[in-house]
Scaffold this active site. Structure first.
Site, PDB file in Angstrom:
ATOM      1  N   SER A   6       0.866  -1.186   0.000  1.00 33.60           N
ATOM      2  CA  SER A   6       0.000   0.000   0.000  1.00 33.60           C
ATOM      3  C   SER A   6       0.895   1.225   0.000  1.00 33.60           C
ATOM      4  O   SER A   6       2.121   1.109  -0.059  1.00 33.60           O
ATOM      5  CB  SER A   6      -0.966  -0.013   1.180  1.00 33.60           C
ATOM      6  OG  SER A   6      -0.281   0.286   2.362  1.00 33.60           O
ATOM      7  N   TYR A  49     -11.896   8.877 -13.502  1.00 33.43           N
ATOM      8  CA  TYR A  49     -11.982   7.536 -12.905  1.00 33.43           C
ATOM      9  C   TYR A  49     -12.557   6.536 -13.921  1.00 33.43           C
ATOM     10  O   TYR A  49     -12.013   5.443 -14.104  1.00 33.43           O
ATOM     11  CB  TYR A  49     -12.873   7.612 -11.664  1.00 33.43           C
ATOM     12  CG  TYR A  49     -13.007   6.333 -10.878  1.00 33.43           C
ATOM     13  CD1 TYR A  49     -11.974   5.883 -10.068  1.00 33.43           C
ATOM     14  CD2 TYR A  49     -14.178   5.580 -10.930  1.00 33.43           C
ATOM     15  CE1 TYR A  49     -12.111   4.711  -9.325  1.00 33.43           C
ATOM     16  CE2 TYR A  49     -14.321   4.420 -10.196  1.00 33.43           C
ATOM     17  CZ  TYR A  49     -13.285   3.988  -9.395  1.00 33.43           C
ATOM     18  OH  TYR A  49     -13.423   2.823  -8.675  1.00 33.43           O
ATOM     19  N   LYS A 101     -10.687   3.230 -15.513  1.00 32.02           N
ATOM     20  CA  LYS A 101     -11.211   1.883 -15.293  1.00 32.02           C
ATOM     21  C   LYS A 101     -11.598   1.214 -16.609  1.00 32.02           C
ATOM     22  O   LYS A 101     -11.472  -0.010 -16.762  1.00 32.02           O
ATOM     23  CB  LYS A 101     -12.392   1.922 -14.326  1.00 32.02           C
ATOM     24  CG  LYS A 101     -12.015   2.366 -12.916  1.00 32.02           C
ATOM     25  CD  LYS A 101     -11.030   1.396 -12.264  1.00 32.02           C
ATOM     26  CE  LYS A 101     -10.815   1.665 -10.791  1.00 32.02           C
ATOM     27  NZ  LYS A 101      -9.886   0.715 -10.178  1.00 32.02           N
TER      28      LYS A 101
HETATM   29  P1  NDP Z   1      -9.754   2.322  -0.370  1.00 34.31           P
HETATM   30  O1  NDP Z   1      -9.675   3.791  -0.610  1.00 34.31           O
HETATM   31  O2  NDP Z   1     -10.494   1.817   0.801  1.00 34.31           O
HETATM   32  O3  NDP Z   1      -8.269   1.707  -0.354  1.00 34.31           O
HETATM   33  C1  NDP Z   1      -7.376   2.010  -1.375  1.00 34.31           C
HETATM   34  C2  NDP Z   1      -6.068   1.265  -1.167  1.00 34.31           C
HETATM   35  O4  NDP Z   1      -5.205   1.599  -2.275  1.00 34.31           O
HETATM   36  C3  NDP Z   1      -5.331   1.681   0.096  1.00 34.31           C
HETATM   37  O5  NDP Z   1      -4.728   0.555   0.682  1.00 34.31           O
HETATM   38  C4  NDP Z   1      -4.257   2.648  -0.418  1.00 34.31           C
HETATM   39  O6  NDP Z   1      -3.068   2.665   0.355  1.00 34.31           O
HETATM   40  C5  NDP Z   1      -3.965   2.064  -1.787  1.00 34.31           C
HETATM   41  N1  NDP Z   1      -3.408   3.050  -2.719  1.00 34.31           N
HETATM   42  C6  NDP Z   1      -3.983   4.181  -3.173  1.00 34.31           C
HETATM   43  N2  NDP Z   1      -3.144   4.834  -3.990  1.00 34.31           N
HETATM   44  C7  NDP Z   1      -2.021   4.085  -4.070  1.00 34.31           C
HETATM   45  C8  NDP Z   1      -0.781   4.233  -4.741  1.00 34.31           C
HETATM   46  N3  NDP Z   1      -0.505   5.295  -5.517  1.00 34.31           N
HETATM   47  N4  NDP Z   1       0.164   3.279  -4.582  1.00 34.31           N
HETATM   48  C9  NDP Z   1      -0.070   2.199  -3.783  1.00 34.31           C
HETATM   49  N5  NDP Z   1      -1.228   2.007  -3.127  1.00 34.31           N
HETATM   50  C10 NDP Z   1      -2.177   2.953  -3.255  1.00 34.31           C
HETATM   51  O7  NDP Z   1     -10.372   1.737  -1.742  1.00 34.31           O
HETATM   52  P2  NDP Z   1     -11.345   0.485  -2.003  1.00 34.31           P
HETATM   53  O8  NDP Z   1     -10.915  -0.664  -1.207  1.00 34.31           O
HETATM   54  O9  NDP Z   1     -12.733   0.967  -1.946  1.00 34.31           O
HETATM   55  O10 NDP Z   1     -11.040   0.219  -3.563  1.00 34.31           O
HETATM   56  C11 NDP Z   1     -10.088  -0.730  -4.017  1.00 34.31           C
HETATM   57  C12 NDP Z   1     -10.188  -0.834  -5.522  1.00 34.31           C
HETATM   58  O11 NDP Z   1     -11.518  -1.204  -5.895  1.00 34.31           O
HETATM   59  C13 NDP Z   1      -9.896   0.484  -6.253  1.00 34.31           C
HETATM   60  O12 NDP Z   1      -9.205   0.223  -7.442  1.00 34.31           O
HETATM   61  C14 NDP Z   1     -11.286   1.008  -6.557  1.00 34.31           C
HETATM   62  O13 NDP Z   1     -11.276   1.853  -7.686  1.00 34.31           O
HETATM   63  C15 NDP Z   1     -12.028  -0.284  -6.837  1.00 34.31           C
HETATM   64  N6  NDP Z   1     -13.465  -0.168  -6.696  1.00 34.31           N
HETATM   65  C16 NDP Z   1     -14.036   0.179  -5.481  1.00 34.31           C
HETATM   66  C17 NDP Z   1     -15.398   0.276  -5.388  1.00 34.31           C
HETATM   67  C18 NDP Z   1     -16.082   0.634  -4.110  1.00 34.31           C
HETATM   68  O14 NDP Z   1     -17.306   0.784  -4.135  1.00 34.31           O
HETATM   69  N7  NDP Z   1     -15.398   0.751  -2.989  1.00 34.31           N
HETATM   70  C19 NDP Z   1     -16.276   0.072  -6.554  1.00 34.31           C
HETATM   71  C20 NDP Z   1     -15.575  -0.283  -7.758  1.00 34.31           C
HETATM   72  C21 NDP Z   1     -14.226  -0.393  -7.810  1.00 34.31           C
HETATM   73  P3  NDP Z   1      -3.052   3.178   1.908  1.00 34.31           P
HETATM   74  O15 NDP Z   1      -3.847   2.157   2.684  1.00 34.31           O
HETATM   75  O16 NDP Z   1      -1.620   3.148   2.286  1.00 34.31           O
HETATM   76  O17 NDP Z   1      -3.673   4.544   1.896  1.00 34.31           O
END
Ligand code: NDP
Length: 247
Positions: free
Chosen positions: A37, A155, A159
């Site tokens: 992360s 976004y 995607k």
């Molecule tokens: P969260 O915001 O809860 O978590 C995002 C995670 O990605 C965190 O662990 C964060 O790190 C990490 N992250 C963000 N930017 C970077 C980077 N530049 N380099 C490395 N790690 C990074 O997101 P979700 O769990 O909700 O989403 C996960 C995936 O699912 C995403 O791709 C999102 O687009 C996709 N998605 C989510 C949906 C939803 O409804 N939640 C719906 C459709 C798709 P850290 O913990 O260190 O901040």
């Protein structure tokens, strides 16, 4: 149970939400997990949870949008634990706003994280997948990449492009026994969606035939299936986990 015994998985964005759920679901199925992360606190916390399940885990803090940082990570991972069998490109962000007011920065950071990040990780690991003549790549896209959304052009574009990337790489790597699939979640309850206004949530809920928001575990179980031997004949697909929203 134990559908992923002896497998090593690398999960990006594993520090929270969907990525964390995938890391833990993989561990419960017998996989060891490399948790990545942005922040070391979050990746280390989830790595500890994986270890508590009796599996090995490694924690890394890497910005997936930075080529040099990803190259360094790949070198480190190929030294210890030495192999990756499953790559989950899950790290993703939103920077919402209407197109006419969107800054270059908001466009670039979303494309670089959601799309370029997956490209960098996949390119970095594909040589070792090819050498192994096996590998599973799972890209977490979104239903927004299929249907679009006002206020999310950056976004949605990232995607949708991730789906194009997945299908092209699926075709390139299929002759080597490597599968590449995408999961398109609908509305899943995580930090990312916690910020949405109540009226938006109500409106969205009305558009979900199953009548409920999804949980990270719903996406995680789909990822387990796609990583498991049961999915060996599936590649280049987009699986929607959205309560029927886009049917
Ligand atoms: P969260 O915001 O809860 O978590 C995002 C995670 O990605 C965190 O662990 C964060 O790190 C990490 N992250 C963000 N930017 C970077 C980077 N530049 N380099 C490395 N790690 C990074 O997101 P979700 O769990 O909700 O989403 C996960 C995936 O699912 C995403 O791709 C999102 O687009 C996709 N998605 C989510 C949906 C939803 O409804 N939640 C719906 C459709 C798709 P850290 O913990 O260190 O901040």
């Amino acid at each position: 149970m134990n559908r992923l015994t002896n497998q090593i998985a690398l999960v990006t964005g594993a520090g929270r939400g969907i990525g964390r759920a995938i890391a833990l679901a993989f561990a419960k199925e017998g996989a060891d997990v490399i948790c990545l992360s942005r922040t070391v606190e979050n990746s280390e916390k989830v790595a500890s949870e994986v270890r508590a399940l009796g599996r090995q885990a490694w924690a890394h803090a890497v910005d997936v949008s930075r080529s040099d940082a990803v190259d360094g990570l790949i070198r480190s991972v190929l030294a210890e634990p030495g192999r990756v069998d499953i790559l989950v490109n899950n790290a993703g962000i939103t920077r919402d706003g209407l197109l006419m007011r969107m800054s270059d920065e908001d466009w670039d950071v979303v494309m670089d994280t959601n799309l370029k990040g997956a490209f960098l990780l996949t390119r970095g690991l594909c040589r070792s997948f090819i050498k192994q003549r096996s590998g599973r790549i799972i890209n977490i896209t979104s239903v927004i990449g299929l249907i679009g959304n006002a206020g999310q052009c950056n976004y949605a574009a990232s995607k949708a492009a991730l789906i194009g990337l997945s299908k092209s790489v699926a075709r390139e790597l299929a002759p080597r026994g490597i599968t590449v699939n995408a999961i398109a979640p609908g509305f899943i309850q995580t930090d990312m969606t916690a910020v949405l206004k109540e009226e938006w949530r109500k409106d969205l809920l009305g558009r979900i035939p199953l009548g409920a928001f999804g949980e990270p575990e719903d996406v995680a179980q789909t990822a387990v299936f796609l990583a498991s031997p049961a999915a060996r004949y599936i590649t280049g697909q987009v699986l929607c986990v959205d309560g029927g929203m886009t049917m």
